[in-house]
Design an enzyme around this catalytic site. Structure first.
Site, PDB file in Angstrom:
ATOM      1  N   PRO A  10       0.800  -1.228   0.000  1.00  0.00           N
ATOM      2  CA  PRO A  10       0.000   0.000   0.000  1.00  0.00           C
ATOM      3  C   PRO A  10       0.833   1.279   0.000  1.00  0.00           C
ATOM      4  CG  PRO A  10      -0.864  -1.562   1.597  1.00  0.00           C
ATOM      5  CD  PRO A  10       0.432  -2.129   1.090  1.00  0.00           C
ATOM      6  N   ASN A  11       0.366   2.231  -0.765  1.00  0.00           N
ATOM      7  CA  ASN A  11       0.913   3.584  -0.856  1.00  0.00           C
ATOM      8  C   ASN A  11       2.244   3.695  -1.582  1.00  0.00           C
ATOM      9  OD1 ASN A  11      -1.232   4.984   0.547  1.00  0.00           O
ATOM     10  ND2 ASN A  11      -0.491   3.946   2.376  1.00  0.00           N
ATOM     11  N   ARG A  18       4.997  10.898  -2.632  1.00  0.00           N
ATOM     12  CA  ARG A  18       4.630  10.624  -1.239  1.00  0.00           C
ATOM     13  C   ARG A  18       5.793  10.979  -0.310  1.00  0.00           C
ATOM     14  NH1 ARG A  18       4.228   4.925   1.886  1.00  0.00           N
ATOM     15  NH2 ARG A  18       3.275   5.726   3.776  1.00  0.00           N
ATOM     16  N   TYR A  23      10.660   9.230   1.826  1.00  0.00           N
ATOM     17  CA  TYR A  23      10.748   8.099   0.899  1.00  0.00           C
ATOM     18  C   TYR A  23      11.582   8.377  -0.347  1.00  0.00           C
ATOM     19  CZ  TYR A  23       7.052   6.401   3.901  1.00  0.00           C
ATOM     20  OH  TYR A  23       6.339   6.002   5.006  1.00  0.00           O
ATOM     21  N   ASN A  73       8.502  -5.058  -0.598  1.00  0.00           N
ATOM     22  CA  ASN A  73       8.318  -3.919   0.289  1.00  0.00           C
ATOM     23  C   ASN A  73       6.847  -3.934   0.686  1.00  0.00           C
ATOM     24  OD1 ASN A  73       7.896  -1.500   1.607  1.00  0.00           O
ATOM     25  ND2 ASN A  73       9.253  -0.337   0.276  1.00  0.00           N
ATOM     26  N   ALA A  76       3.133  -0.694   5.208  1.00  0.00           N
ATOM     27  CA  ALA A  76       2.559  -0.845   6.547  1.00  0.00           C
ATOM     28  C   ALA A  76       2.110  -2.271   6.848  1.00  0.00           C
ATOM     29  CB  ALA A  76       1.391   0.114   6.724  1.00  0.00           C
ATOM     30  N   GLU A  97      13.165  -8.526   2.161  1.00  0.00           N
ATOM     31  CA  GLU A  97      12.264  -7.447   2.595  1.00  0.00           C
ATOM     32  C   GLU A  97      13.011  -6.130   2.478  1.00  0.00           C
ATOM     33  OE1 GLU A  97       9.694  -6.070   6.542  1.00  0.00           O
ATOM     34  OE2 GLU A  97      10.645  -8.038   6.512  1.00  0.00           O
ATOM     35  N   HIS A  99      12.679  -1.755   2.927  1.00  0.00           N
ATOM     36  CA  HIS A  99      11.978  -0.547   3.366  1.00  0.00           C
ATOM     37  C   HIS A  99      12.830   0.654   2.985  1.00  0.00           C
ATOM     38  CE1 HIS A  99       8.933  -2.770   5.530  1.00  0.00           C
ATOM     39  NE2 HIS A  99       9.905  -3.565   5.934  1.00  0.00           N
ATOM     40  N   ARG A 106      12.063   6.019  13.105  1.00  0.00           N
ATOM     41  CA  ARG A 106      10.744   6.618  12.982  1.00  0.00           C
ATOM     42  C   ARG A 106       9.875   6.257  14.185  1.00  0.00           C
ATOM     43  NH1 ARG A 106       8.412   5.703   7.242  1.00  0.00           N
ATOM     44  NH2 ARG A 106       7.079   7.381   7.955  1.00  0.00           N
TER      45      ARG A 106
END
Length: 147
Positions: A10-11, A18, A23, A73, A76, A97, A99, A106
């Site tokens: 998502p996103n 974004r 990012y 990736n 969330a 994985e 990110h 964060r």
């Protein structure tokens, strides 16, 4: 030709627009191109799938068991995507994985991934370069096929 699955949650379809301060400015298309160039010498093609829903990501995994590996990736979904975790647990090839941001620098709710323990490796906080590093790792993890 062998296929490398590039899976984004998502996103991530709006990368470049974004929160570029978090990012980066690379778009998903930029990342796809970089990965395709990185794995081309091995004869791999990249199948890029970005979806906003967990179920569609699961279908992409299940429909691509024959792929040589995956870069994932989850966005969330790393925190609560239990059915995505189950699908990745059954995925037969190595996967990394990724990110873009350093999740540990964060908010505290981002500090744990329910997926990481299943991954062949995890790349965090290196922006779009993290995807290329994941592709390089998979090139080392997956033995060449054919003559």
């Amino acid at each position: 030709m062998s296929t490398l699955l590039l899976l984004n949650g998502p996103n991530l379809g709006i990368l470049g627009r974004r929160q570029p301060e978090v990012y980066g400015t690379a778009t998903l298309a930029d990342i796809e191109s970089a990965i395709a160039a990185r794995v081309a010498d091995r004869g791999w093609k990249v199948l890029s799938v970005q979806r906003e829903s967990e179920g569609e990501l699961i279908h992409a995994i299940q429909d691509n068991y024959e792929s040589v590996g995956a870069i994932v990736n989850p966005g969330a979904l790393m925190m609560y995507g239990w059915s995505l975790r189950d699908a990745l647990a059954n995925y037969p090839a190595p996967w990394i994985e990724v990110h873009l941001s350093n999740v540990w620098a964060r908010e505290s709710f981002r500090h744990e991934s329910i997926l990481s323990a299943l991954a062949s490796g995890v790349v965090v906080g290196l922006g779009a370069l993290g995807y290329e590093l994941a592709a390089s790792a998979l090139l080392d993890l997956v033995p060449p096929t054919g003559p």
